[in-house]
Design a protein around this motif. Structure first.
Motif, PDB file in Angstrom:
ATOM      1  N   GLU A  48     -12.439  12.096   4.627  1.00 60.13           N
ATOM      2  CA  GLU A  48     -12.537  13.164   3.631  1.00 60.13           C
ATOM      3  C   GLU A  48     -13.065  12.629   2.313  1.00 60.13           C
ATOM      4  O   GLU A  48     -12.773  11.495   1.933  1.00 60.13           O
ATOM      5  N   SER A  49     -13.807  13.472   1.595  1.00 64.09           N
ATOM      6  CA  SER A  49     -14.266  13.107   0.256  1.00 64.09           C
ATOM      7  C   SER A  49     -13.075  13.027  -0.685  1.00 64.09           C
ATOM      8  O   SER A  49     -12.102  13.771  -0.537  1.00 64.09           O
ATOM      9  N   GLY A  50     -13.162  12.119  -1.646  1.00 58.63           N
ATOM     10  CA  GLY A  50     -12.083  12.006  -2.614  1.00 58.63           C
ATOM     11  C   GLY A  50     -12.099  10.670  -3.318  1.00 58.63           C
ATOM     12  O   GLY A  50     -13.002   9.851  -3.119  1.00 58.63           O
ATOM     13  N   ASP A  51     -11.094  10.447  -4.148  1.00 60.23           N
ATOM     14  CA  ASP A  51     -10.942   9.187  -4.859  1.00 60.23           C
ATOM     15  C   ASP A  51     -10.020   8.274  -4.068  1.00 60.23           C
ATOM     16  O   ASP A  51      -8.946   8.699  -3.625  1.00 60.23           O
ATOM     17  N   TYR A  52     -10.430   7.038  -3.905  1.00 59.97           N
ATOM     18  CA  TYR A  52      -9.678   6.054  -3.138  1.00 59.97           C
ATOM     19  C   TYR A  52      -9.444   4.811  -3.985  1.00 59.97           C
ATOM     20  O   TYR A  52     -10.251   4.462  -4.845  1.00 59.97           O
ATOM     21  N   THR A  53      -8.328   4.141  -3.702  1.00 60.86           N
ATOM     22  CA  THR A  53      -7.941   2.947  -4.442  1.00 60.86           C
ATOM     23  C   THR A  53      -7.585   1.846  -3.450  1.00 60.86           C
ATOM     24  O   THR A  53      -6.869   2.090  -2.476  1.00 60.86           O
ATOM     25  N   LEU A  54      -8.073   0.644  -3.712  1.00 59.51           N
ATOM     26  CA  LEU A  54      -7.769  -0.498  -2.864  1.00 59.51           C
ATOM     27  C   LEU A  54      -6.306  -0.902  -3.030  1.00 59.51           C
ATOM     28  O   LEU A  54      -5.800  -0.975  -4.149  1.00 59.51           O
ATOM     29  N   GLN A  55      -5.652  -1.168  -1.904  1.00 59.43           N
ATOM     30  CA  GLN A  55      -4.280  -1.695  -1.939  1.00 59.43           C
ATOM     31  C   GLN A  55      -4.164  -2.830  -0.926  1.00 59.43           C
ATOM     32  O   GLN A  55      -4.759  -2.772   0.146  1.00 59.43           O
ATOM     33  N   ILE A  56      -3.390  -3.854  -1.290  1.00 63.11           N
ATOM     34  CA  ILE A  56      -3.097  -4.970  -0.396  1.00 63.11           C
ATOM     35  C   ILE A  56      -1.578  -5.094  -0.318  1.00 63.11           C
ATOM     36  O   ILE A  56      -0.918  -5.189  -1.358  1.00 63.11           O
ATOM     37  N   ARG A  57      -1.054  -5.098   0.902  1.00 61.12           N
ATOM     38  CA  ARG A  57       0.399  -5.171   1.094  1.00 61.12           C
ATOM     39  C   ARG A  57       0.759  -6.443   1.869  1.00 61.12           C
ATOM     40  O   ARG A  57       0.235  -6.693   2.946  1.00 61.12           O
ATOM     41  N   ASN A  58       1.661  -7.215   1.300  1.00 59.74           N
ATOM     42  CA  ASN A  58       2.162  -8.432   1.928  1.00 59.74           C
ATOM     43  C   ASN A  58       3.417  -8.083   2.722  1.00 59.74           C
ATOM     44  O   ASN A  58       4.443  -7.753   2.147  1.00 59.74           O
ATOM     45  N   ASN A  59       3.343  -8.183   4.044  1.00 60.04           N
ATOM     46  CA  ASN A  59       4.484  -7.874   4.910  1.00 60.04           C
ATOM     47  C   ASN A  59       5.360  -9.088   5.181  1.00 60.04           C
ATOM     48  O   ASN A  59       6.383  -8.971   5.844  1.00 60.04           O
ATOM     49  N   SER A  60       4.947 -10.232   4.693  1.00 55.20           N
ATOM     50  CA  SER A  60       5.618 -11.484   5.016  1.00 55.20           C
ATOM     51  C   SER A  60       6.792 -11.788   4.095  1.00 55.20           C
ATOM     52  O   SER A  60       6.951 -11.166   3.047  1.00 55.20           O
ATOM     53  N   ASN A  61       7.550 -12.784   4.483  1.00 55.80           N
ATOM     54  CA  ASN A  61       8.706 -13.219   3.704  1.00 55.80           C
ATOM     55  C   ASN A  61       8.355 -14.291   2.690  1.00 55.80           C
ATOM     56  O   ASN A  61       9.252 -14.876   2.083  1.00 55.80           O
ATOM     57  N   VAL A  62       7.066 -14.576   2.527  1.00 54.46           N
ATOM     58  CA  VAL A  62       6.599 -15.572   1.564  1.00 54.46           C
ATOM     59  C   VAL A  62       5.491 -14.973   0.706  1.00 54.46           C
ATOM     60  O   VAL A  62       4.822 -14.029   1.120  1.00 54.46           O
ATOM     61  N   GLU A  63       5.287 -15.524  -0.476  1.00 52.99           N
ATOM     62  CA  GLU A  63       4.195 -15.095  -1.348  1.00 52.99           C
ATOM     63  C   GLU A  63       2.861 -15.461  -0.714  1.00 52.99           C
ATOM     64  O   GLU A  63       2.746 -16.510  -0.068  1.00 52.99           O
ATOM     65  N   VAL A  64       1.849 -14.598  -0.880  1.00 52.60           N
ATOM     66  CA  VAL A  64       0.501 -14.917  -0.414  1.00 52.60           C
ATOM     67  C   VAL A  64      -0.461 -14.912  -1.599  1.00 52.60           C
ATOM     68  O   VAL A  64      -0.241 -14.216  -2.589  1.00 52.60           O
TER      69      VAL A  64
END
Length: 105
Positions: free
Chosen positions: A81-97
């Motif tokens: 669909e047309s629209g405004d989108y924003t990049l997101q990054i999600r860390n699922n791990s138990n450590v910092e990435v």
């Protein structure tokens, strides 16, 4: 921080952005896309064994993503669909990435 770093249709993921365990970061600006347009995400992160989701959030807050577990991503997302989108990054791990890369749209 994820910021637009070049004029035009490219966004950079700041060198070695740190994402704490079990959390996410979202870009500070969105970009408009027409239906069926694509966005390519090319990035790497460490530790390589971490589970990280890369994707786009639409204006209603829905997160469209793909999961990566080998430290490197070079994938394309097509929006329905047309629209405004924003990049997101999600860390699922138990450590910092630490993540760096580019997004082309």
């Amino acid at each position: 921080e994820i910021a637009q770093c070049l004029v035009g249709s490219e966004m950079c993921i700041e060198t070695d952005i740190s994402i704490p365990a079990k959390s996410q970061v979202i870009a500070n600006s969105s970009f408009p896309l027409a239906a069926w347009e694509t966005v390519t995400i090319k990035a790497s992160y460490s530790p390589f064994s971490a589970s990280v989701d890369f994707g786009l959030v639409d204006s209603e807050g829905t997160f469209y993503y793909f999961n990566v577990t080998d430290g490197s991503v070079d994938k394309t997302i097509q929006v329905d669909e047309s629209g405004d989108y924003t990049l997101q990054i999600r860390n699922n791990s138990n450590v910092e990435v630490k993540v760096s890369g580019f997004v082309n749209y």
